[in-house]
Design an enzyme around this catalytic site. Structure first.
Site, PDB file in Angstrom:
ATOM      1  N   GLY A 178       0.833  -1.199   0.000  1.00  0.00           N
ATOM      2  CA  GLY A 178       0.000   0.000   0.000  1.00  0.00           C
ATOM      3  C   GLY A 178       0.865   1.245   0.000  1.00  0.00           C
ATOM      4  O   GLY A 178       1.969   1.256  -0.539  1.00  0.00           O
ATOM      5  N   GLU A 179       0.328   2.322   0.574  1.00  0.00           N
ATOM      6  CA  GLU A 179       1.010   3.609   0.693  1.00  0.00           C
ATOM      7  C   GLU A 179       1.118   4.361  -0.630  1.00  0.00           C
ATOM      8  O   GLU A 179       1.390   5.546  -0.656  1.00  0.00           O
ATOM      9  CB  GLU A 179       2.426   3.466   1.274  1.00  0.00           C
TER      10      GLU A 179
END
Length: 362
Positions: A329-330
């Site tokens: 993610g991120e």
């Protein structure tokens, strides 16, 4: 705001796409030799309504952060406080997304749209729309401190879901007004793959076993509990995919709703949005339910290891650019795919034609 944004979203420009295909046929390379990059550049021409389309730069990553009441069902081994702690890490420049953003020359904007615990750090720049790759910035736009437990009640009210969607639209407008040529989706929220799995099942009709993954790497008992939670949420709320705001309110997260807004905002401004992993593509399903032509602005950065991401991408008709087994993610996967997108467009700007280069055709 949502209604006017949806009204501004238009289909791809067929003439620009035809011009891009024709130009590819005259460039100094065998026809079709760049594979998926050729169709990507054609799609981006259709989005921009111009051939060649603008170079997708500078890039701006928007990380939407929120917490989840369903965390109480023990769907993640990580404590909820990690969401706020990771925001501190983003702002200090110490996360993987920061390393990849520096490599790509992309700015990082972190948006607190619903973090449950107080943030541990003050931002270096607050609500500044300057796209500075060296200085991550924080936007505080909290709708509420985390969602409610979707196994017990609706995660959000319709008004709360709408506020989060409109936050995403506002962030898209701010970043594009500041000069961004492409937006990249990012997310942070402990437990957020559970509502993502529910959203994907709700919008695609897929079985929860096919939409639910192991997130941060849960063990077998936790995974079984997670699948059961997804099934229970679908049974309790029976979300209607024809009512995307209602789906987001019943079973979504604040970051999912805000990401849907970001995608809609980018589509309305004819700006590409590079999707990251399973959280982003679950939000993209909601955006497409609001406005089917929003898919024209979407580029699938990578294939997340989360199985629901493949289900969602197939439903959207999008092929991921890279497949590295990522599940962080991120915005990390989107950042790694960014040079591929830029290269696809740069070909149309810089490669000579057979005539201009004096190269014989076959």
């Amino acid at each position: 705001m949502l209604e006017t944004t949806i009204a501004a979203i238009r289909p791809a420009d067929d003439a620009a796409m035809a011009a891009a295909r024709e130009l590819h046929g005259r460039l100094t390379k065998p026809a079709g030799s760049l594979g998926a990059l050729e169709e990507l550049s054609v799609r981006l021409a259709g989005l921009a309504g111009a051939c060649p389309p603008p170079l997708p730069e500078p890039a701006a990553v928007a990380i939407f952060a929120g917490d989840h009441g369903v965390h109480a069902q023990r769907v993640s081994p990580w404590p909820q406080e990690v969401t706020a702690q990771m925001i501190g890490n983003f702002l200090a420049g110490g996360a993987v997304v920061n390393a990849f953003a520096r490599q790509a020359g992309a700015s990082v904007t972190v948006v607190d749209v619903g973090v449950a615990t107080p943030l541990p750090t003050e931002p270096a720049v607050l609500d500044s729309a300057v796209l500075d790759p060296a200085v991550p910035r924080l936007v505080v736009a909290s709708v509420r401190r985390g969602t409610r437990d979707l196994t017990v009640t609706a995660a959000l009210t319709r008004d709360e879901a709408l506020a989060a969607v409109q936050t995403g639209i506002r962030i898209a407008d701010e970043l594009i007004d500041a000069g961004a040529g492409i937006l990249l989706t990012g997310d942070m929220g402990i437990g957020n793959t559970t509502p993502a799995a529910v959203l994907i099942a709700a919008f695609t009709g897929a079985d929860p076993l096919d939409t639910t993954g192991r997130g941060t790497g849960v063990d077998d008992p936790t995974y079984a509990r997670k699948v059961a939670v997804v099934r229970a949420a679908l049974a309790r709320h029976t979300p209607d995919p024809a009512d995307p705001l209602g789906v987001l309110a019943a079973v979504g997260g604040l970051e999912h709703a805000a990401l849907a807004g970001l995608i809609l905002g980018a589509a309305a401004r004819r700006t590409p949005v590079l999707l990251d992993g399973v959280i982003a593509v679950s939000a993209a399903l909601a955006a497409a339910a609001f406005a089917p032509d929003a898919v024209c602005a979407m580029v699938a950065g990578h294939r997340s290891a989360e199985p629901g991401a493949t289900v969602a991408l197939r439903h959207l008709g999008l092929d991921p650019l890279i497949d590295l087994g990522l599940r962080l993610g991120e915005g990390t996967g989107a950042l790694l795919a960014l040079p591929v997108v830029t290269g696809a467009v740069r070909v149309l700007h810089e490669v000579a034609t057979f005539d201009s280069a004096g190269v014989a055709e076959k």
